[in-house]
Design a protein around this motif. Structure first.
Motif, PDB file in Angstrom:
ATOM      1  N   LEU B 149       0.819  -1.209   0.000  1.00  0.00           N
ATOM      2  CA  LEU B 149       0.000   0.000   0.000  1.00  0.00           C
ATOM      3  C   LEU B 149       0.855   1.261   0.000  1.00  0.00           C
ATOM      4  N   ILE B 150       2.014   1.186   0.632  1.00  0.00           N
ATOM      5  CA  ILE B 150       2.921   2.340   0.588  1.00  0.00           C
ATOM      6  C   ILE B 150       3.462   2.506  -0.835  1.00  0.00           C
ATOM      7  N   ARG B 152       1.861   1.695  -3.509  1.00  0.00           N
ATOM      8  CA  ARG B 152       0.741   2.242  -4.276  1.00  0.00           C
ATOM      9  C   ARG B 152       0.667   3.763  -4.123  1.00  0.00           C
ATOM     10  N   SER B 153       0.811   4.222  -2.890  1.00  0.00           N
ATOM     11  CA  SER B 153       0.776   5.660  -2.631  1.00  0.00           C
ATOM     12  C   SER B 153       1.942   6.370  -3.328  1.00  0.00           C
ATOM     13  N   THR B 157       1.498   9.207  -6.311  1.00  0.00           N
ATOM     14  CA  THR B 157       2.110  10.513  -6.077  1.00  0.00           C
ATOM     15  C   THR B 157       3.098  10.838  -7.197  1.00  0.00           C
ATOM     16  N   ARG B 160       1.303  11.564 -10.584  1.00  0.00           N
ATOM     17  CA  ARG B 160       0.670  12.885 -10.597  1.00  0.00           C
ATOM     18  C   ARG B 160       1.713  13.977 -10.811  1.00  0.00           C
ATOM     19  N   LYS B 161       2.826  13.870 -10.091  1.00  0.00           N
ATOM     20  CA  LYS B 161       3.883  14.885 -10.222  1.00  0.00           C
ATOM     21  C   LYS B 161       4.402  14.925 -11.651  1.00  0.00           C
ATOM     22  N   GLU B 164       1.775  16.319 -14.029  1.00  0.00           N
ATOM     23  CA  GLU B 164       1.597  17.759 -13.830  1.00  0.00           C
ATOM     24  C   GLU B 164       2.692  18.519 -14.577  1.00  0.00           C
ATOM     25  N   GLU B 166       4.109  17.659 -17.167  1.00  0.00           N
ATOM     26  CA  GLU B 166       3.864  17.531 -18.608  1.00  0.00           C
ATOM     27  C   GLU B 166       2.636  18.323 -19.044  1.00  0.00           C
ATOM     28  N   GLY B 167       2.088  19.127 -18.133  1.00  0.00           N
ATOM     29  CA  GLY B 167       0.975  19.994 -18.514  1.00  0.00           C
ATOM     30  C   GLY B 167      -0.405  19.392 -18.325  1.00  0.00           C
ATOM     31  N   PHE B 168      -0.480  18.268 -17.600  1.00  0.00           N
ATOM     32  CA  PHE B 168      -1.795  17.671 -17.355  1.00  0.00           C
ATOM     33  C   PHE B 168      -2.475  18.363 -16.168  1.00  0.00           C
ATOM     34  N   ILE B 169      -3.787  18.496 -16.272  1.00  0.00           N
ATOM     35  CA  ILE B 169      -4.606  19.066 -15.208  1.00  0.00           C
ATOM     36  C   ILE B 169      -5.503  17.961 -14.674  1.00  0.00           C
ATOM     37  N   GLU B 170      -5.517  17.779 -13.359  1.00  0.00           N
ATOM     38  CA  GLU B 170      -6.408  16.747 -12.806  1.00  0.00           C
ATOM     39  C   GLU B 170      -7.798  17.324 -12.624  1.00  0.00           C
ATOM     40  N   THR B 241      -9.396   1.076 -10.075  1.00  0.00           N
ATOM     41  CA  THR B 241      -8.872   2.433 -10.198  1.00  0.00           C
ATOM     42  C   THR B 241      -8.119   2.597 -11.505  1.00  0.00           C
ATOM     43  N   LEU B 543      -4.682   0.825 -12.526  1.00  0.00           N
ATOM     44  CA  LEU B 543      -3.717   1.045 -11.447  1.00  0.00           C
ATOM     45  C   LEU B 543      -3.511  -0.214 -10.601  1.00  0.00           C
TER      46      LEU B 543
END
Lengths: 598, 598
Positions: B149-150, B152-153, B157, B160-161, B164, B166-170, B241, B543
């Protein structure tokens, strides 16, 4: 007919082109914001996520076919243009990031045509919200909507980064779960495999995050959708997003500390706003006494004043009787509103009647000190003087009084205070006033159920000082619950949880649950608590509301891509809708509503 | 009785204490892994998320009350201990990060007692999965589950970084939405406000992310729960997910490029594994021909060989008839398995029968070159020689052949190849073999519906080269769809979407939708496409499967905190369950299942 972009590559977004690119060839793609023909020139404002860039077609340099296509362009056509960056010939537009340059277009492709949109794609157009939501895909092209959603993405990205550095682990909890006891109505999901059985969509991951603490995850984070099947308000949606966290081996101050630092860094990073730490704390009791609200807007004063002692023996029955019946008389001083016309005062009376008060007593002090009052005739002069003094009434002030049960007086004056401040325009919209409200009551009395219910949820820890009161005065027991308030909105809340089996059992007993009840509803949590549970506490932010306040909007629909309206429907997709008979059969369900109609 | 931690603050997690702290006082909190009494000493292994730390109670230095409490400690008690860090007296434990130090405990609090857990909290214990899932809160204490689970986190993370940057917006899309056309069964959510109407939980945010492209968001990202009400398999859950993305103004290579760089950085950062770029690409056709699978495990060879030409005129009816009927004969060479006992071969035959094949023909070549074969008697010697040669058969090899319709032969040999590789132990478990599979068929024929259906979804773009085939040979049209495959698992997939209204209309026509059908189901997307739509493409990773492969597990339940079992129920919470009659009434629903029983 749409052209393909085969062989083309976008070199820049619109505002990534700057005067450093002058003389270079660039390829840009986007939507036509507008076209202007000016003599032999055609100007196009090209729009993408980043902003606007001016394209120019010049009949002395562009070839005939390109010019012909340029002349066909209408608003919202999607195009790809390749050309040379040059300094603007005409006036520089200082409103635009790219206001000093333009693209001298050599080749043009029309990637997609567009019908005339039902409303103009621009900021501050006052299109009706219904139309905006039906055509949400067009509404989302508005620069303000794009700013809001980009802000939202920035905020969640920042919060995740910050909390990861603080040792939080993001863990996903189930969406298809069992009814939780948060008080609100669950959304249910019928099971095909287990006919007659239902999942519930989570109102919050409360039980799961407490289990994760039992499992030793130490610091849990999740930005997660939650669901409540309740009637909507401006700041409520059937599905909403929480920034949800839980921490082990901590007490209140630890939770407050990490969240204060989170908020400070977030506001600095994203809005360049400084928040002073520590954030002020106020007990629930003080917040109610001073502001008539557990989420006070502290950007302005106009605090409530308790004048019960001053008027308890007066001849004015409304005041005296309220106090005799165990209630209270309190007032607020609308400074400088002494000359408010009677009609406007009547509207204030209507306003509080809407909340349940029978009326509003007032004293108008004119600029010359003369007094008009709805109840002066019942009062002795020295009583009036004492009352005005207690209210710090000065020439030109308007004093407003409510007399009734204490809770109703708080509710009405709390709301009246906000209404007046709004009318008077005394709220500084640039301020971000944060406040922790602490020591919430553990229970509140439910008139409907004729018993005490949890104010937050049954896992909230009582204050150690008040443990004895559990046996004598439930209404007086304070809890280790806390809310974070911003400008009069509850931004988030949480509590220290009960981690001791004996206290938890007592809680259930006081809430009127039998052992069987408690086990039926929370059995797996109670079982988990048998095997070593760490002291833990948590907090959840309402993300929609946080973004709404950061974006300075007054409706969460402005910060949600595809929101629902008041009846929980989506105007764009028409969800919810009827489904195939076959789907109902597979779920072994029949609608009793349809049957009634037939 | 649980003690409070009032006044105590944890100074370190267990393995944050190191020999740099020797001589210092620390306060640590966690679970008792085990207690050992050794003469006048008591040793406690204290466990938290970070690992294990040894506590020592010494009757020469600890006071009597502390010693008494220490003697009461049992497994899984939660304690807080304060003491001085010192070098270990006894042998250093090199298995532990803190193996050279211990805490000489001065004060001890028992924060929570524990009953004896139903199974030991340790890695690699072979507790039955049912028991693990019922007591998931205990199972999640296992170090391997915590690592998963760690991990996975960390992965989310990092992704997402990276995206972001690369110009992606969540952007969050709705959970309460309308049925989508992904082919699988929707989970439905009844509406209280609109009786008889239902929301659907999303199978993917497909339509919404395409709308966001129409709205100009350019690059969209969401890590999001999706739902399918289908029967479960080892790598499927009712809720799963996706790492979901969509990009505007791009073609296949742009999507592949950003995702290759994402995967490379992710595996380097999180696992320190190097992925060589560019990742190999293979067409769907080649993947089927060589591996009998559109998600081939390329960590080993044993490729399929088409021997149809070699055997088309032989006397063996199974071979000759298959080819006459438009089918195929293909084989695989299980190198070195020439001595496989007949019993084991029979099991392989059973294996392929389970998938639908009538049988399996084989040639065993003994080490001395002698041949045993199920069909040699029907073959001429030169035909056998040619067949063995075509299969590159050597002494000691086992050749296996399937003859039937091509699709069935691919399915069976594809599965047989994996089964054999597993039995033979030839898979290098340390390898991460990535592969792009491209040029998927746009349609596949549904025997059930007696028509062509979309292989992915009806918004997938046909290859420009094949547009003409839309009118002549639907089965031959290739699409701009692509899958990313890792070690034989489909890790993700996506496509370039149709952005041209005329092609989209043709697609619906070919799929047999009337205009009304299409509008009823996708009306809002078709409407959106009228107002300028950019070329766009996207991809979604599963995921759960990605984490499963990164953690080298063979079941996604090992990387999900609270998974469901095969019948879509949760053994811990007992969801789904029956609900109050009142809830059903509010939803205007009745269970036909219950009525049937009565």
């Amino acid at each position: 007919m749409a052209e393909s972009m085969k062989g083309l590559h976008r070199s820049h977004r619109c505002t990534e082109v700057s005067n450093e690119n002058i003389g270079q060839e660039v390829t840009v793609m986007g939507w036509v914001q507008k076209r202007r023909n000016l003599g032999s020139l055609i100007f196009i404002d090209l729009r993408d996520r980043s902003g606007i860039l001016q394209l120019v077609f010049d009949d002395s340099t562009s070839d005939a076919e390109v010019l012909k296509k340029a002349n066909e362009l209408r608003s919202e056509y999607v195009i790809a243009a390749t050309g040379i960056v040059r300094k603007r010939d005409g006036a520089v537009n200082n409103d635009l990031k790219t206001g000093d340059i333009e693209i001298d277009v050599k080749t043009l492709r029309i990637l997609s045509e567009s019908e005339t949109p039902p409303f103009p794609i621009e900021e501050n157009s006052n299109t009706k919200e219904e139309l905006r939501l039906k055509y949400r895909y067009l509404d989302l092209r508005r620069p303000d909507m794009q700013r809001n959603l980009i802000l939202r993405s920035k905020v969640t990205t920042f919060m995740r980064k910050f909390l990861e550095n603080e040792g939080f682990i993001e863990i996903e909890t189930p969406m298809l779960t069992k009814s939780t006891p948060e008080g609100a109505r669950d959304y249910l999901v019928p099971s095909r495999v287990h006919p007659g059985n239902f999942y519930a969509l989570p109102q919050s991951p409360q039980l799961f995050k407490q289990l994760l603490m039992c499992s030793g995850y130490d610091r849990y984070l999740q930005i997660v959708k939650c669901f409540r099947d309740e009637d909507l308000r401006a700041d409520r949606q059937p599905e909403f997003t929480q920034v949800d966290m839980e921490l082990s081996f901590v007490d209140i101050d630890d939770v407050i500390d990490v969240n204060e630092r989170l908020l400070k860094s977030l506001f600095k990073e994203v809005l360049d706003v400084d928040i002073e730490l520590p954030i002020k704390r106020m007990t629930y009791k003080e917040a109610m006494e001073r502001y008539g609200s557990d989420k006070p807007d502290t950007r302005f004063g106009m605090e409530l004043v308790n004048v019960s002692d001053v008027v308890k023996d007066c001849e004015f029955g409304v005041f005296a009787n309220a106090i005799k019946d165990g209630g209270t008389v309190r007032g607020i001083n609308a400074t400088g509103q002494g000359n408010m016309p009677r009609k406007k005062i009547d509207k204030l009376v209507e306003f509080v009647k809407g909340i349940g008060l029978k009326g509003l007593a007032y004293i108008q002090i004119a600029d010359d000190g003369s007094i008009k009052s709805s109840f002066a005739k019942f009062m002795k002069d020295e009583e009036m003087d004492a009352l005005i003094k207690a209210m710090d009434g000065k020439n030109g002030d308007l004093l407003l009084f409510a007399a009734d049960k204490t809770k109703l007086v708080f509710d009405c004056l709390g709301a009246l205070r906000l209404e007046l401040a709004d009318q008077m325009g005394i709220i500084d919209e640039d301020k971000f006033n944060f406040l922790w409200v602490t020591e919430f009551p553990l229970f509140e009395y439910s008139e409907e159920q004729e018993r005490f219910v949890s104010m937050h949820h049954p896992f909230t820890m009582p204050m150690e000082e008040d443990l004895d009161l559990l046996d004598s005065d439930l209404g007086a027991v304070r809890s280790k619950a806390y809310d974070i308030v911003l400008n009069g909105y509850e931004l988030g809340g949480g509590s220290v949880r009960i981690h001791q089996g004996d206290i938890q059992e007592k809680m259930f007993e006081k809430l009127g649950f039998t052992k069987e009840d408690a086990h039926e509803r929370f059995g797996f949590l109670l079982d988990a608590f048998k095997y070593g549970v760490p002291p833990h506490a948590g907090l959840a932010f309402g993300l929609d509301r946080l973004i709404m306040l950061m974006a300075k909007r007054d409706n969460i629909r402005e910060v949600i891509a595809f929101p629902k309206v008041k009846d929980a429907s989506c105007l764009m997709t028409d969800a919810p809708n009827v489904v195939d008979e076959k789907q109902m059969e597979e779920l072994c369900l029949a609608s009793t509503y349809v049957e009634e109609k037939e």
